[in-house]
Design an enzyme around this catalytic site. Structure first.
Site, PDB file in Angstrom:
ATOM      1  N   TYR A 164      39.073 -49.153  27.177  1.00  0.00           N
ATOM      2  CA  TYR A 164      37.738 -48.836  26.661  1.00  0.00           C
ATOM      3  C   TYR A 164      37.432 -47.337  26.771  1.00  0.00           C
ATOM      4  O   TYR A 164      37.064 -46.699  25.779  1.00  0.00           O
ATOM      5  CB  TYR A 164      36.691 -49.686  27.379  1.00  0.00           C
ATOM      6  CG  TYR A 164      35.319 -49.654  26.756  1.00  0.00           C
ATOM      7  CD1 TYR A 164      35.127 -49.352  25.420  1.00  0.00           C
ATOM      8  CD2 TYR A 164      34.182 -49.938  27.509  1.00  0.00           C
ATOM      9  CE1 TYR A 164      33.861 -49.320  24.847  1.00  0.00           C
ATOM     10  CE2 TYR A 164      32.909 -49.914  26.955  1.00  0.00           C
ATOM     11  CZ  TYR A 164      32.765 -49.602  25.622  1.00  0.00           C
ATOM     12  OH  TYR A 164      31.518 -49.572  25.057  1.00  0.00           O
TER      13      TYR A 164
ATOM     14  N   GLU B 156      37.530 -41.594  20.041  1.00  0.00           N
ATOM     15  CA  GLU B 156      36.482 -41.620  19.016  1.00  0.00           C
ATOM     16  C   GLU B 156      35.643 -40.343  19.058  1.00  0.00           C
ATOM     17  O   GLU B 156      35.373 -39.712  18.020  1.00  0.00           O
ATOM     18  CB  GLU B 156      35.587 -42.848  19.228  1.00  0.00           C
ATOM     19  CG  GLU B 156      36.294 -44.169  18.967  1.00  0.00           C
ATOM     20  CD  GLU B 156      35.513 -45.368  19.496  1.00  0.00           C
ATOM     21  OE1 GLU B 156      34.281 -45.234  19.679  1.00  0.00           O
ATOM     22  OE2 GLU B 156      36.126 -46.423  19.734  1.00  0.00           O
TER      23      GLU B 156
END
Length: 251
Positions: free
Chosen positions: A173, A180
């Site tokens: 995660y 991103e």
């Protein structure tokens, strides 16, 4: 007279309780056989799709001998299967999956946005290592997640998949989020230079939109959202895996 009045009330309460029990039973029962068959097929296809992406990454790396620019080798399947996740919002909306429509929409749309509105639209970032970072994180996560859903629907969930589902996110995660954010950051100067998706005044609608500023706001939104989601998943891990361990002890 009092007894006569009380009986209808008791009957009404009994009917209400019966209705609630029936509703609860339906909720616990899960999707019907047709919906279950569809969901199994959907999750098997999505698992296979992300496996294709994983194999494509490995083959491209072995062929090139470098991890740079591997995005181009899996661009099409990545776009197809990540966009295919939009169906998950529909699954929640029609009730065949008991997840939150809002939360599912946020999770799915954020990825679809990054794929199409950033990585696809800003060609210059496609060779960035940060793209590979989130692609690898997504690929491993989705293979595990869709496998988890498939075996859960079939009522044969191996412990190793459950463990992986609630453990590997600890690394994957943050890895995906970093990829991103770095990708969006890398896109900023190209977005500003080209004026991508921006609307300037004057125009007949008297409306302006700065896509560059919008991307910055998206990056800032990660600050409050990431810790909440991450620690929620940590809590879920403790809850699910500790329950599994207790169940094993009783067995």
């Amino acid at each position: 007279m009092a007894q006569r009045l009380q009986r209808p009330r008791e009957m009404g309460a009994a009917v209400a309780e019966s209705g609630l029990a029936t509703a609860a039973a339906r909720k616990n029962k899960g999707p019907g056989p047709v919906a279950t068959a569809y969901l199994v097929i959907y999750n098997v296809v999505m698992t296979a799709g992300w496996l294709v992406i994983a194999v494509g990454l490995v083959r491209a790396y072995l062929a090139k001998g470098s991890y740079h620019s591997l995005y181009y080798s899996i661009e099409r399947p990545l776009k197809f299967f990540q966009t295919g996740a939009l169906l998950e919002i529909l699954h929640c909306a029609i009730g065949i999956v008991p997840s939150s429509v809002v939360l599912t929409s946020f999770q799915v749309m954020s990825r679809v946005f990054l794929i199409w509105a950033v990585t696809h639209s800003v060609k210059e970032v496609q060779s960035e290592d940060s793209v590979l970072l989130f692609v690898i994180a997504w690929t491993i996560t989705e293979i595990i997640r869709y496998s988890f859903y498939t075996f859960s629907l079939l009522n044969h969930l191996p412990y190793i998949i459950k463990w992986a589902r609630y453990t590997l996110f600890i690394v994957l995660y943050p890895m995906g989020v970093i990829g991103e954010l770095l990708t969006i950051y890398a896109a900023l100067p190209f977005v500003r230079q080209a004026g991508l998706y921006s609307i300037s005044l004057p125009n007949k609608y008297n409306f302006s939109f700065d896509y560059h500023a919008f991307l910055i706001l998206i990056m800032i939104s990660y600050i409050p959202l990431f810790p909440q989601l991450y620690f929620h998943m940590i809590h879920q891990r403790r809850k699910v895996l500790s329950h599994t361990e207790e169940h094993k002890k009783f067995e």
